[in-house]
Enzyme design. Structure first.
Site, PDB file in Angstrom:
ATOM      1  N   CYS A 176       0.838  -1.214   0.000  1.00  0.00           N
ATOM      2  CA  CYS A 176       0.000   0.000   0.000  1.00  0.00           C
ATOM      3  C   CYS A 176       0.871   1.262   0.000  1.00  0.00           C
ATOM      4  CB  CYS A 176      -0.930  -0.034   1.211  1.00  0.00           C
ATOM      5  SG  CYS A 176      -1.903   1.466   1.436  1.00  0.00           S
ATOM      6  N   CYS A 178      -0.326   4.111   2.239  1.00  0.00           N
ATOM      7  CA  CYS A 178      -0.002   3.840   3.646  1.00  0.00           C
ATOM      8  C   CYS A 178       1.375   4.408   3.984  1.00  0.00           C
ATOM      9  CB  CYS A 178      -0.021   2.333   3.930  1.00  0.00           C
ATOM     10  SG  CYS A 178      -1.644   1.569   3.712  1.00  0.00           S
TER      11      CYS A 178
END
Length: 103
Positions: free
Chosen positions: A29, A32
């Protein structure tokens, strides 16, 4: 930043005497990774504990807190969910979401 697991979540987060920001993330991700500096800054300035939970390795806790997309960031205080932010947001967005529960 500490990692928590399905096994350590209750002790590390729910039983914590101080507020805890939980960053639900995954290694793949990219958003993230992008928000991590925001969360580190807020935690450092506000004296809040910051932990991460890898959703690929921990399948029990994330669904209990509505983690359906990444990143999802949840502020816990006194063992309760106080604020949840879905998706990558600006630092000011996280600060505004968490502020009522950190004063």
């Amino acid at each position: 930043m500490d990692e928590v697991t399905d096994e350590t979540f209750a002790d590390e987060v729910l039983a914590s005497s101080q507020p805890v920001i939980v960053d639900f993330w995954a290694p793949w991700c990219k958003p993230c990774d992008a928000i991590e500096p925001h969360l580190r800054g807020i935690a450092g300035e506000r004296g809040v504990r910051l932990v991460r939970m890898n959703v690929d390795e921990n399948l029990g806790v994330p669904p209990r807190y509505g983690v359906l997309s990444l990143p999802t960031v949840v502020l816990f205080r006194d063992g309760e969910t106080r604020a949840t932010v879905f998706g990558a947001q600006s630092r000011s967005h996280y600060e505004k979401a968490f502020a009522p529960f950190l004063d």
